[in-house]
Motif scaffolding. Structure first.
Motif, mmCIF file in Angstrom:
data_model
loop_
_atom_site.group_PDB
_atom_site.id
_atom_site.type_symbol
_atom_site.label_atom_id
_atom_site.label_comp_id
_atom_site.label_asym_id
_atom_site.label_seq_id
_atom_site.Cartn_x
_atom_site.Cartn_y
_atom_site.Cartn_z
ATOM 1 N N LYS A 113 2.879 -7.367 -2.060
ATOM 2 C CA LYS A 113 4.794 -6.537 -1.018
ATOM 3 C C LYS A 113 5.255 -8.052 -1.616
ATOM 4 N N ILE A 135 9.476 -1.464 13.140
ATOM 5 C CA ILE A 135 7.683 -1.687 12.667
ATOM 6 C C ILE A 135 7.967 -1.186 14.484
ATOM 7 N N ASP A 138 -3.377 -3.886 13.781
ATOM 8 C CA ASP A 138 -1.894 -4.077 12.770
ATOM 9 C C ASP A 138 -0.952 -3.489 13.818
ATOM 10 N N ASN A 157 8.530 2.097 11.256
ATOM 11 C CA ASN A 157 7.107 2.204 10.637
ATOM 12 C C ASN A 157 7.205 2.941 12.367
ATOM 13 N N LYS A 215 5.987 -9.859 8.563
ATOM 14 C CA LYS A 215 6.388 -8.368 7.542
ATOM 15 C C LYS A 215 7.340 -8.203 7.713
ATOM 16 N N SER A 256 0.703 -1.112 -0.329
ATOM 17 C CA SER A 256 0.338 0.307 -0.113
ATOM 18 C C SER A 256 0.605 1.499 -0.239
ATOM 19 N N GLY A 257 1.677 1.530 1.018
ATOM 20 C CA GLY A 257 2.163 3.202 1.130
ATOM 21 C C GLY A 257 3.602 2.625 0.987
ATOM 22 N N GLN A 258 4.068 2.536 2.482
ATOM 23 C CA GLN A 258 5.544 2.719 1.727
ATOM 24 C C GLN A 258 6.375 1.557 1.200
ATOM 25 N N THR A 259 5.631 -0.134 1.262
ATOM 26 C CA THR A 259 6.642 -1.060 0.518
ATOM 27 C C THR A 259 6.656 -0.354 -0.826
ATOM 28 N N ASP A 302 -3.328 4.333 6.676
ATOM 29 C CA ASP A 302 -3.206 2.356 5.693
ATOM 30 C C ASP A 302 -4.207 1.562 5.648
ATOM 31 N N LYS A 360 8.567 -6.977 3.887
ATOM 32 C CA LYS A 360 9.111 -6.053 3.482
ATOM 33 C C LYS A 360 10.493 -5.783 3.172
ATOM 34 N N LYS A 400 -0.114 5.774 9.715
ATOM 35 C CA LYS A 400 1.158 4.592 10.342
ATOM 36 C C LYS A 400 2.359 6.551 9.465
HETATM 37 C C1 DG6 Z 1 3.757 -1.674 9.441
HETATM 38 O O1 DG6 Z 1 4.030 -1.175 8.423
HETATM 39 C C2 DG6 Z 1 2.145 -2.581 9.115
HETATM 40 C C3 DG6 Z 1 1.902 -2.485 8.395
HETATM 41 O O2 DG6 Z 1 0.844 -4.353 8.390
HETATM 42 C C4 DG6 Z 1 2.358 -2.055 6.882
HETATM 43 O O3 DG6 Z 1 1.243 -1.185 7.073
HETATM 44 C C5 DG6 Z 1 1.252 -2.687 5.507
HETATM 45 O O4 DG6 Z 1 1.900 -3.864 5.313
HETATM 46 C C6 DG6 Z 1 1.299 -1.474 4.422
HETATM 47 O O5 DG6 Z 1 2.793 -1.440 4.385
HETATM 48 P P1 DG6 Z 1 3.580 -0.693 3.032
HETATM 49 O O6 DG6 Z 1 4.922 -0.794 3.275
HETATM 50 O O7 DG6 Z 1 3.022 -1.346 2.076
HETATM 51 O O8 DG6 Z 1 2.698 0.350 3.277
#
Ligand code: DG6
Ligand code: NAI
Length: 524
Positions: free
Chosen positions: A480, A393, A349, A343, A362, A316-319, A429, A366, A403
């Motif tokens: 991911k 995290i 979660d 994070n 996770k 979703s966001g960071q990855t 998120d 990641k 997040k």
């Molecule tokens: C912290 O990293 C919680 C996770 O569940 C993430 O928010 C989630 O996997 C989304 O990750 P990303 O890296 O796609 O933003």
């Protein structure tokens, strides 16, 4: 209630001898052009263009489809449900920044476009909504249901999630109060101990059993019957589980996995039980969390039953940023030497991930997201060389679902210089994950209506029509740690993942891959 669900618009037709439309199908003869490479002497190569002719067959009738979520009462489950209801009803609501209207921003299928081609008169690009490339289900039409170990109705669970504006919640509350998750299976050792207090809606038994598989199968059948559905897609958006141990004789083959379930073996995770039940019901199953739900036996079972599976872990966001940025850096010839990803988040979660074994699942998903890009560049990286990469995290209740993702990318540039890129990414998120849940359902469903067969070089048909491989790697853009058919490469680079999705859809209607050569603007 007015339901807003436009019918497929048949926005374009392809005028080509290779494309035939019937009332029920689009039939296409497609030439797939690749390059085979032979290693000749002294590290040199010979590249040989190769053509394979495929027939694609797309079923045009859009089926009545249901989405069943495991973890329906969680932040993602409640947010995506409220979002679909709001879109279906065309809702608007007040916020302190003024009125807002329902939308599908963040969904590739509903929010992005694809270049169809160049206008014959003006030579300008003609772009069409991605949703119109093939006859896809509209999310407003999805029947929604699912399971949760917490029995809270969806309106209360939406309040617990603390994601959406109160004014929006008020408008969907009446409908959501009536939505109550089905009881689910709970094997406490697989998720964090801190989740125990929400586990009040359970199917009896704390380890895998055939009775659990049968109950879930029955739930899918009942849901289908209740809503008069042609198809159901099941998606895991429940808590991140710990990895299951891979044990020869237990989860290595389909038969062993079924036997292990029958014997109540402790290493069979709830998510694997859901996957098995869905496979046996021929309902595509997608894993939105990082754990190894798809042990080898589950993949073999899907192959045996010609059922579709996809995973792992919503991107979703960071990855998503990472798989775009690293793709850019390395393909720009810049030597990325380290990535530090922090994070902190305060939703449930995050609470679950504060337990080490679940965090480890996770951390793995990641961390592996740049491997293919590094491996592909032998100019910058020696064999086996890798940028340093760390993932942290932390659970910080105060920030809730908002997040914080802090990333530092450190790279070596021209003549020993350095480039440091620091990102502060506030990833709302569940608002980022919900459109992915929709895309995964719509694309997985679409893939159940596409069949192919290959031609021999002399034009003779070699095979009957068949499905794509059970493992839907076409879903990689949303995930991911993309699951791919056994023995095939994993692609993490975001642009390549998007290219695969776009171009496979184009091929199904007999269009060449999207090309950015634009020779028509260069050679005249
Ligand atoms: C912290 O990293 C919680 C996770 O569940 C993430 O928010 C989630 O996997 C989304 O990750 P990303 O890296 O796609 O933003
Ligand atoms: P959440 O904790 O709010 O929701 C999970 C729900 O699953 C809870 O309601 C819980 O009661 C339920 N649950 C746990 N075990 C269950 C079982 N065996 N059967 C049925 N229900 C069960 O989490 P959230 O934020 O909705 O995320 C869901 C999953 O998606 C997590 O694993 C998370 O890591 C993953 N994910 C989330 C992303 C995001 O951006 N929100 C992105 C990537 C992955």
């Amino acid at each position: 209630t007015t339901f807003l669900s436009p019918l497929p618009r048949n926005l374009f037709t392809v005028n080509s001898p290779n494309v035939v439309y019937t009332e029920s199908e689009i039939n296409t003869k497609y030439t797939y052009r690749t390059t085979l490479v032979n290693e000749v002497a002294d590290g040199k190569f010979e590249a040989v263009p190769k053509e394979t002719v495929y027939d694609f067959k797309v079923e045009r009738k859009v089926p009545k489809t249901g989405m069943m979520l495991v973890g329906w009462g969680g932040n993602n489950g409640t947010t995506v449900t409220a979002g679909i209801i709001a879109n279906r009803r065309g809702l608007t609501w007040d916020t302190r920044e003024g009125p807002r209207a329902a939308n599908y921003y963040g969904s590739v299928v509903m929010g992005s476009t694809m270049k169809l081609g160049t206008n014959a008169k003006t030579a300008k690009d003609v772009n069409i909504p991605f949703h119109d490339v093939l006859p896809m289900v509209h999310p407003n039409d999805l029947a929604i249901g699912g399971w949760d170990i917490s029995g809270m109705n969806l309106a209360a669970a939406m309040d617990r999630a603390a994601v959406l504006e109160p004014t929006l919640k008020a408008r969907v509350k009446k409908e959501m109060v009536e939505m109550v998750p089905l009881p689910s299976i709970y094997y406490p050792d697989f998720i964090a101990a801190n989740q125990e207090d929400r586990a009040d809606n359970l199917i009896q038994g704390s380890k895998a059993s055939l009775a659990h598989v049968d109950q879930i199968r029955q739930d899918i059948r009942d849901f289908k019957a209740k809503h008069g559905l042609d198809k159901v897609i099941v998606q895991w958006t429940a808590n991140t589980e710990r990895f299951a141990e891979l044990i020869p004789g237990i989860n290595d083959t389909a038969d062993n996995l079924m036997k292990a379930i029958e014997d109540g073996h402790e290493e069979v995770a709830p998510s694997t039980v859901f996957a098995v039940a869905s496979i046996l019901e021929n309902a595509p199953f997608i894993n939105g969390s990082p754990q190894n739900t798809f042990v080898p036996g589950a993949i073999e079972l899907a192959e045996k039953h010609n059922a579709f599976i996809g995973g792992d872990d919503f991107k979703s966001g960071q990855t998503k940023m990472k798989s775009a940025l690293v793709d850019f850096l390395i393909s720009a010839g810049i030597k990325l030497t380290s990535i530090a990803s922090y994070n902190h988040l305060g939703n449930n979660d995050g609470k679950n991930l504060s337990s080490h074994k679940q965090f480890r699942s996770k951390e793995i998903s990641k961390s592996n997201v740049v491997d293919d890009m590094v491996e592909a560049n032998s100019v910058l990286y020696k064999k086996g060389e890798h940028p340093d990469h760390t993932v942290v995290i932390k659970y910080m209740p105060a920030v809730g679902d908002n997040k914080r993702a802090l990333d530092e990318y450190y790279a070596e540039i021209f003549m020993g210089g350095h480039q440091t890129i620091s990102l502060f990414n506030v990833c709302e998120d569940s608002l980022l994950a919900s459109p992915l849940i929709i895309d995964l359902v719509l694309i997985a469903e679409m893939m159940t209506r596409i069949q192919w067969k290959a031609h021999a070089i002399d034009g003779a048909t070699t095979k009957e029509f068949g499905n794509f491989h059970s493992v839907l790697s076409i879903l990689s853009y949303m995930l991911k740690a993309p699951l791919t058919p056994p023995g095939t490469p994993v692609v993490n680079a975001l642009a390549k993942q998007r290219g695969a999705l776009t171009n496979i859809f184009r091929a199904c209607v007999g269009l060449e891959p999207e090309s950015d050569m634009t020779l028509e603007h260069k050679l005249f």
